[in-house]
Design a protein around this motif. Structure first.
Motif, PDB file in Angstrom:
ATOM      1  N   PHE A 548     -41.940 -39.378 -27.450  1.00 49.06           N
ATOM      2  CA  PHE A 548     -41.713 -40.920 -27.847  1.00 49.06           C
ATOM      3  C   PHE A 548     -41.583 -41.405 -28.747  1.00 49.06           C
ATOM      4  O   PHE A 548     -41.609 -42.108 -29.503  1.00 49.06           O
ATOM      5  N   ARG A 549     -43.298 -40.457 -29.389  1.00 46.25           N
ATOM      6  CA  ARG A 549     -43.328 -40.425 -30.831  1.00 46.25           C
ATOM      7  C   ARG A 549     -42.401 -40.884 -32.368  1.00 46.25           C
ATOM      8  O   ARG A 549     -41.907 -41.761 -33.024  1.00 46.25           O
ATOM      9  N   ASP A 550     -40.924 -39.366 -32.300  1.00 40.23           N
ATOM     10  CA  ASP A 550     -40.175 -39.653 -32.551  1.00 40.23           C
ATOM     11  C   ASP A 550     -40.519 -39.293 -34.244  1.00 40.23           C
ATOM     12  O   ASP A 550     -40.175 -39.984 -35.097  1.00 40.23           O
ATOM     13  N   ALA A 551     -41.561 -38.287 -34.548  1.00 37.96           N
ATOM     14  CA  ALA A 551     -42.465 -38.316 -35.860  1.00 37.96           C
ATOM     15  C   ALA A 551     -41.412 -37.011 -36.676  1.00 37.96           C
ATOM     16  O   ALA A 551     -41.150 -36.585 -35.141  1.00 37.96           O
ATOM     17  N   PRO A 552     -41.483 -37.268 -37.537  1.00 38.60           N
ATOM     18  CA  PRO A 552     -41.035 -36.026 -38.193  1.00 38.60           C
ATOM     19  C   PRO A 552     -41.817 -34.974 -38.593  1.00 38.60           C
ATOM     20  O   PRO A 552     -40.822 -33.815 -38.688  1.00 38.60           O
ATOM     21  N   PHE A 553     -43.018 -34.937 -37.949  1.00 36.07           N
ATOM     22  CA  PHE A 553     -43.952 -33.657 -37.718  1.00 36.07           C
ATOM     23  C   PHE A 553     -44.681 -33.968 -37.083  1.00 36.07           C
ATOM     24  O   PHE A 553     -45.245 -34.866 -36.237  1.00 36.07           O
ATOM     25  N   VAL A 554     -44.966 -32.705 -35.752  1.00 38.63           N
ATOM     26  CA  VAL A 554     -44.937 -32.848 -34.212  1.00 38.63           C
ATOM     27  C   VAL A 554     -46.321 -31.471 -34.802  1.00 38.63           C
ATOM     28  O   VAL A 554     -46.361 -30.302 -35.168  1.00 38.63           O
TER      29      VAL A 554
END
Length: 665
Positions: A548-554
């Motif tokens: 859900f955070r939809d971040a480019p770095f996981v």
């Protein structure tokens, strides 16, 4: 398998020569050293004005209007008490002036009415003041704990690795909240008692100035005793903090829900209770010693003060006998001395209470001083929203109280859209490195760059918005299911469609949708209407939060540790699709999970010793190959073969171990 070969990946410079001792390394790492060892934390009596100022600012910021109202009521009460003296003298004059003649009520009535009116007004003012003081105390308590929360959520994560920080946090939390009402009562009580005392003293001075030295001398012993007793209590409470924290922890274990099953399964109640009792016994023993010291001082102070009181009574008697005071003036003086004694007692109590509170407020104020240090150490530049290449350049990190680096000269890179894996034995530094990549720890040396931007120079809060992290010890929030997922990007927590989409990607939608109130069901049994999940279901909720955070770095640290084999296999089969276009750092003890990573970094004792794809590392026959094969063999059940077969003749089986267990790469 041949001899294991460790290969340093990075600058190839071998072990670095570390500069300075452990203390200097910690000072370079972050502000944590100042956090743990602030200068002047013990304080002296010279700090009292500053601490009193801190208390006043806290009260003023919490409820200035109520503070002004209660202060005004205190002044009204003080003036009223002084007026009472002169009204009382008027009553005495009216009664004594009549002598043997008949007392005329029309002369006495106005004085009696005035006396009753003033008394009623003082009682009403006191009632209003008591209620408003209670409200003000609540406001101050809230303001105090709010400030502690603000600082504790801003402080370096590294501070939470130190017991000394927990002691400081515990003292600040307890003193800021529970000493707040004491500060308010002490401050208002002292103001009121002081103003009242001044009014009575002025009235007594008008009646007979010779009484004043006795009044002042009688108060000095009480003040000295109170100061010594208060400082003694402060040092007792400060010294008990570590033991009290451990005792509270044991209390939570014995009474908490999470630990209840293991406490019973291992019959730990008696053992833990004995340790809890020992800590409590130690506290009570010290408290008894403290009580004996304080009681002895108080007795000595009371005896001295009582001697002065006797001398005051003797002085009054002498003044009356020698006709230096009229009977009415002597009666008014006795009434005034009685009132003054009450005011001085209130002043003594309030001043002692305030002095005690300000000593404890030192812990609160010194904790708040950490915030500007944290702000000064943080970067200020705008953070990038993503990267084409993340490079880790010779970074090192050492935990507090440790002389061995957890991460030692590590270099690696992550390109946009890549999945890289960090593997290694326990304690090899994987999670510590992940925390540095997430911006939670700052490297002791070296740097981490997003393209050409050193992340040490950017706003850490902004940087973390571009990172999604799920650690193996993920948090289970006792909140509705929707919010458990939506906390991944709190700004969109009410976007139900996006929450459901994230839960679906994490294979959590089906069981969340079937909860009694669907996504609005409270998770956890601690609150009414709560519904608990299995550990595997909780882990899927945590994964949904990361999606859900939809971040480019996981960053995924053991993301499937609590999942069953089928769920784990399904997740990793879909990993590239689920995180398409994102850069991923995967940490896992299960080597089958990392085989498809673009690059695998093998850590050993904080250093990268191997790097490459799965096939390259297996071909190299180093640490990765050893650990992979050991893990694979643990799952392969090799039946005994009849004599005459190839394996019985000493030949290797046709298929390698990894292919037997994991299938064809």
């Amino acid at each position: 398998m041949g001899d294991r070969v460790f290969v340093q990946v990075g600058d190839g410079a071998g072990p670095r020569k570390r500069e300075g001792d452990a203390k200097q390394r910690r000072q370079r790492t972050s502000t944590w050293w100042e956090v743990m060892h602030p200068e002047g934390s013990e304080g002296t009596w010279r700090d009292l004005p500053e601490l009193l100022g801190d208390s006043l600012r806290l009260v003023w910021a919490s409820g200035r209007n109520i503070f002004l109202l209660t202060s005004a009521l205190q002044m009204v009460a003080a003036v009223g008490v002084a007026i009472q003296l002169f009204v009382a003298k008027g009553v005495f004059d009216a009664v004594l002036g009549a002598g043997s003649a008949e007392l005329r009520m029309e002369e006495l009535a106005p004085w009696l009415v005035a006396l009753v009116a003033i008394t009623v007004a003082l009682d009403v003012a006191q009632a209003i003041q008591n209620e408003q003081t209670r409200v003000l105390g609540e406001l101050v308590g809230r303001k105090a704990i709010d400030r502690v929360i603000d600082v504790s959520t801003r402080i370096d994560l590294l501070a939470f690795e130190s017991p000394e920080f927990y002691d400081r946090l515990q003292r600040a939390r307890a003193q800021g909240q529970f000493r707040a009402l004491q500060t308010v009562n002490g401050l208002l009580g002292m103001v009121g008692a002081l103003i009242g005392s001044v009014g009575i003293i002025l009235a007594l001075a008008a009646l007979q100035p010779l009484l004043l030295p006795f009044v002042l001398v009688g108060y000095i012993p009480l003040w000295i005793v109170a100061s010594l007793n208060t400082r003694d209590l402060y040092h007792f409470s400060r010294g008990m903090t570590p033991g009290d924290r451990q005792r509270h922890y044991l209390q939570n274990v014995l009474m908490g829900r999470n630990a209840a099953k293991e406490v019973r399964a291992f019959n730990l109640a008696a053992f833990l209770r004995s340790r809890y009792d020992r800590l409590y016994d130690e506290r009570i023993d010290e408290l008894r010693k403290l009580a004996r010291r304080r009681t002895g001082r108080s007795l000595l102070g009371s005896l001295t003060s009582s001697a002065v009181t006797v001398a005051t009574i003797a002085m009054l008697s002498w003044l009356y006998v020698t006709e230096r005071m009229s009977l009415a003036a002597a009666g008014a003086s006795i009434f005034g001395l009685y009132q003054l004694a009450n005011r001085l007692q209130a002043l003594h109590f309030s001043a002692t209470s305030l002095y005690e509170a300000t000593l404890f407020i030192r812990d609160y104020s010194s904790f708040l001083e950490l915030e500007p240090r944290v702000e000064a150490a943080e970067g200020k530049r705008p953070a990038p929203h993503g990267f084409e290449r993340l490079s880790v350049e010779d970074v090192s990190f050492t935990y507090p109280e440790s002389d061995r680096p957890a991460v030692d000269g590590v270099s690696l890179e992550i390109r946009k859209g890549e999945i890289i894996a960090l593997v290694g034995e326990n304690g090899s530094g994987k999670t510590t490195l992940a925390k540095m990549l997430a911006g939670l720890y700052r490297p002791e040396s070296g740097r981490i760059r997003w393209d050409d931007q050193d992340v040490a120079d950017v706003d850490p809060d902004e940087l973390r918005r571009a990172v999604a992290v799920i650690f193996q010890d993920f948090e289970r929030y006792l909140l509705p299911a929707r919010e458990n997922v939506g906390l991944g990007r709190k700004e969109r927590i009410d976007d139900v469609a996006a929450v459901i989409e994230a839960a679906t990607r994490a294979d959590a939608h089906e069981f969340l949708d079937e909860l009694p109130d669907g996504y609005e069901t409270m998770l956890g049994r601690e609150f009414s209407g709560g519904f608990d999940l299995s550990i595997g279901q909780w882990q899927r909720v945590a994964l949904a939060r990361a999606f859900f955070r939809d971040a480019p770095f996981v960053i995924l640290d053991e993301p499937t540790a609590s999942l069953d084999a089928r769920a784990e296999s399904n997740l990793f089969d879909r990993m590239r699709d689920l995180l398409h276009g994102r850069s991923v750092v995967l940490i896992s003890h299960r080597f089958s999970s990392v085989r498809s990573a673009d690059r695998i970094y093998v850590l050993h004792e904080g250093r990268v010793v191997e790097e490459g794809s799965h096939a390259e590392l297996m071909e190299r026959d180093g640490l990765y190959a050893e650990l992979f094969t050991l893990q694979a063999r643990a799952y392969v059940d090799r039946p005994r073969t009849p004599a005459g077969d190839d394996e019985a003749d000493g030949e290797e089986p046709d298929e390698p171990v990894e292919q037997v267990f994991f299938g064809t790469p």
